[in-house]
Structures are given as C-alpha cells and as structure tokens.
Design an enzyme around this catalytic site. Structure first.
Site, mmCIF file in Angstrom:
data_model
loop_
_atom_site.group_PDB
_atom_site.id
_atom_site.type_symbol
_atom_site.label_atom_id
_atom_site.label_comp_id
_atom_site.label_asym_id
_atom_site.label_seq_id
_atom_site.Cartn_x
_atom_site.Cartn_y
_atom_site.Cartn_z
ATOM 1 N N GLN A 68 80.790 -16.920 6.264
ATOM 2 C CA GLN A 68 81.357 -15.314 6.777
ATOM 3 C C GLN A 68 81.766 -14.492 5.737
ATOM 4 O OE1 GLN A 68 84.366 -13.988 9.722
ATOM 5 N NE2 GLN A 68 82.506 -14.088 10.927
ATOM 6 N N CYS A 98 86.794 -8.301 12.898
ATOM 7 C CA CYS A 98 88.499 -8.597 12.622
ATOM 8 C C CYS A 98 89.253 -7.512 12.969
ATOM 9 C CB CYS A 98 88.456 -9.130 11.196
ATOM 10 S SG CYS A 98 90.302 -9.716 11.195
ATOM 11 N N LYS A 139 78.485 -9.962 13.024
ATOM 12 C CA LYS A 139 79.477 -9.975 14.167
ATOM 13 C C LYS A 139 80.342 -8.632 14.535
ATOM 14 C CE LYS A 139 82.626 -13.273 16.697
ATOM 15 N NZ LYS A 139 84.054 -12.308 16.982
ATOM 16 N N ASN A 199 80.104 -13.204 23.400
ATOM 17 C CA ASN A 199 81.457 -13.738 22.846
ATOM 18 C C ASN A 199 82.333 -13.093 23.657
ATOM 19 O OD1 ASN A 199 83.770 -13.487 20.159
ATOM 20 N ND2 ASN A 199 83.256 -15.114 21.228
ATOM 21 N N GLU A 201 85.964 -14.603 26.383
ATOM 22 C CA GLU A 201 86.484 -15.021 27.641
ATOM 23 C C GLU A 201 85.373 -16.124 28.259
ATOM 24 O OE1 GLU A 201 89.344 -14.322 29.307
ATOM 25 O OE2 GLU A 201 89.648 -13.553 27.197
ATOM 26 N N ALA A 223 85.031 -19.805 21.296
ATOM 27 C CA ALA A 223 86.401 -19.544 20.418
ATOM 28 C C ALA A 223 87.422 -20.429 20.985
ATOM 29 C CB ALA A 223 86.598 -18.061 19.958
#
Length: 320
Positions: A68, A98, A139, A199, A201, A223
């Site tokens: 990444q 991020c 992402k 992505n 929860e 994650a």
C-alpha cells in the site's frame, strides 16, 4: 467470496499477517502504508514494511501481500509503485482513507477525498506505470467531513482503470465509531464498473452475512475483528462453505501470544518487545475473557523474560 486482511498502521504488520494467514481464511493481505512524499524510496523502505517481498510477495502460508502506498503526487506515487512492482509486489493498493491528523495535514490519506480529480490522477498514473499483470486497487472512505461527494470519488476511482475499490463505510470525521453505513457501499456497488470490497464493523460471520445482504458485495476486508478473533477469516469461510473447522480455544491463543512475543523480541529493542503483546491483548479481550485478565496481569511488565513467564502461567482458573 474473497476475504482480505486489512492494513492497520502499527498493528497488522508482517508478523501479524504471518500468524493470521497461517490460521487461514484469507485470499490476500495489504501492508501498512508506505509514505510517499518527496522522492522515490529506496528498496530498504519497501522491505521493512513488506518483508514478504524478499520471498515471493506472499506470507509463509502462500497468501499474496499487496503493497500500500500513501501520497498525493501522481508522478511520485507512480514511480514508487513501479519500484514496488519490480521488487515483486503481487499488487499495489492506494490509500485514500487514512484518518490520522498528521497524515491529512501533509496532504495524504482521507484529506484527498475532497479532491476527486487528484485521486483520479493518482490512480491513472499508477495504473499506467505498473505492469498490466499487477492489480492496482484503492481504499477510500465515504468522505472527509460528510459523504456529499462520495459518488464523485467512487466514479474517479472506477474510471481510472484500477481493479477494485475498498470502501470503509464511514467518513473521516466518523473515524471508527459505529455504525458503519453499509447502505452507502450499496450505492457504490450499483454505480461502479469495478468490484467493491466492503469494510467496517465486520466482527463476526453473521456481520458479513448482513453486510452482504445490504451491499450486494462478495468481497470483504477484515480489520479489528480479525485481531479480536484470530480465526475470524476461517470462521466466515467455513460458514459460507458449510465446512467444519477447529475453533481456536484459549490454549491456542496462549501459544500464539508466546510466538508473537518471541518473534517481536528479535525485531524490537528489549524495552519495546513486550508492547505489541499488550496491544494485541486489548483486542483479544473482546472475544476471549481470559485476555482481559491476562492484560491486567502483564500491563506493567517491561522485561521480555518476565512477559514470557507471565504468558505461560494459568489465567482465569476455572474458565474454559
């Protein structure tokens, strides 16, 4: 169905990728981000964050590890992606999600969600530079302060020629607070010309079932849930494929913690070798009650030998 192990800065590193992929269930991993700011980085930087490149770009279990990159300059991002590709990266992932303030202040990560054209330029430049045989993925989050420009960002990524888009179903301002807005991932699925990875929860096989029903996705990035329950990937795959699998018991976790400590003792100074164990216990306690008791016992330990002895001692007598 595909399961991807998420990048988590300072948490899911090469050691953790090795442990979790040996347990099983994952199709691929993504490294912590390689920060691209002013120059083409030397090989040692890539090897430090992605030591799997020293082999064949895979974990010991044979799972591909995408490298990444995080940055805002299209040409520099493309040049560094080319280096990663030459070093054997099986895929390149671009970080536009991020939420860290220090990263955002230097024009990296989620701040770029305000600039769909910049995202498109980065994705296009990297895709044009990296060999066609190597996937390029991106992402994102739903947005920075809000999700008003979400569709513009999705279109910018999808139209740039990348292979897939991962969507963390929260804005930067929402951070990691529940809930995750899976319905917005569904909006992206309905308009995107490329596959979407969901992505946010995803703590259990049941969560993945619900997310799939809401989003229509068959690709999921795990994650924090993967850290809380190390066999989560395997449990999800077993549920989907109606297979039996050996559920990890606390004794299995104890063995993993000892291995984790031993490996990190060779990577860090004596002073810092115990910290990753404490950090992992903070996640594990959400699924294993023994982890909470163990953390209380070891939280002040600084010596690796003392930590080793404490990990080997019984925890919560009478608790299965």
């Amino acid at each position: 169905m595909q399961l991807i192990l998420a990048p988590m800065e300072g948490v899911i590193d090469a050691v953790m990728r090795d442990l979790l992929t040996r347990i099983g269930g994952y199709n691929r991993c993504v490294t912590e981000f390689v920060r691209v700011s002013q120059t083409v980085l030397p090989k040692r930087v890539f090897y430090r964050l992605a030591p799997e490149l020293l082999g064949d770009g895979k974990t010991a279990a044979g799972i591909p590890v995408y490298v990444q990159l995080l940055g805002s300059d299209p040409a520099l991002m493309a040049d560094n992606a080319a280096v990663a590709a030459r070093l054997g990266a099986p895929g390149i992932d671009l970080n536009f999600g991020c939420p860290a303030k220090t990263v955002n202040k230097s024009s990296g990560g989620a701040i770029l969600l305000r600039q769909p054209q910049r995202i498109a330029a980065i994705c296009t430049a990297v895709r044009a530079t990296v060999p066609a045989s190597i996937p390029v993925t991106a992402k994102i989050r739903l947005g920075y302060a809000d999700d008003d420009g979400f569709e513009d960002v999705v279109d910018a990524v999808a139209d740039s020629g990348v292979s897939e888009i991962t969507i963390h179903a929260r804005t930067r301002e929402q951070g990691y607070r529940p809930p995750a807005y899976w319905d917005r991932i569904a909006d992206a699925v309905n308009r995107s010309s490329i596959p979407v990875i969901a992505n946010g929860e995803l703590w259990s096989p049941a969560d993945v079932d619900r997310c799939a029903a809401v989003t229509g996705c068959d690709r999921f990035m795990l994650a924090r849930g993967a850290l809380c329950r190390p066999d989560l990937g395997l449990a999800i795959r077993a549920r989907i494929e109606a297979l039996d699998y050996p559920v990890l018991q606390w004794t299995d976790i104890e063995a993993l913690l000892l291995e984790f400590l031993t490996t990190n003792a060779h990577r860090y100074s004596e002073r810092h070798a115990v910290n990753p164990v404490k950090q992992w216990l903070m996640y594990l306690k959400h699924h294993y009650p023994q982890a909470a008791a163990l953390f209380e016992r070891v939280k002040r330990i600084k010596d690796p030998a003392e930590m080793d002895a404490s990990l080997r001692a019984p925890v919560l007598a009478g608790v299965a």
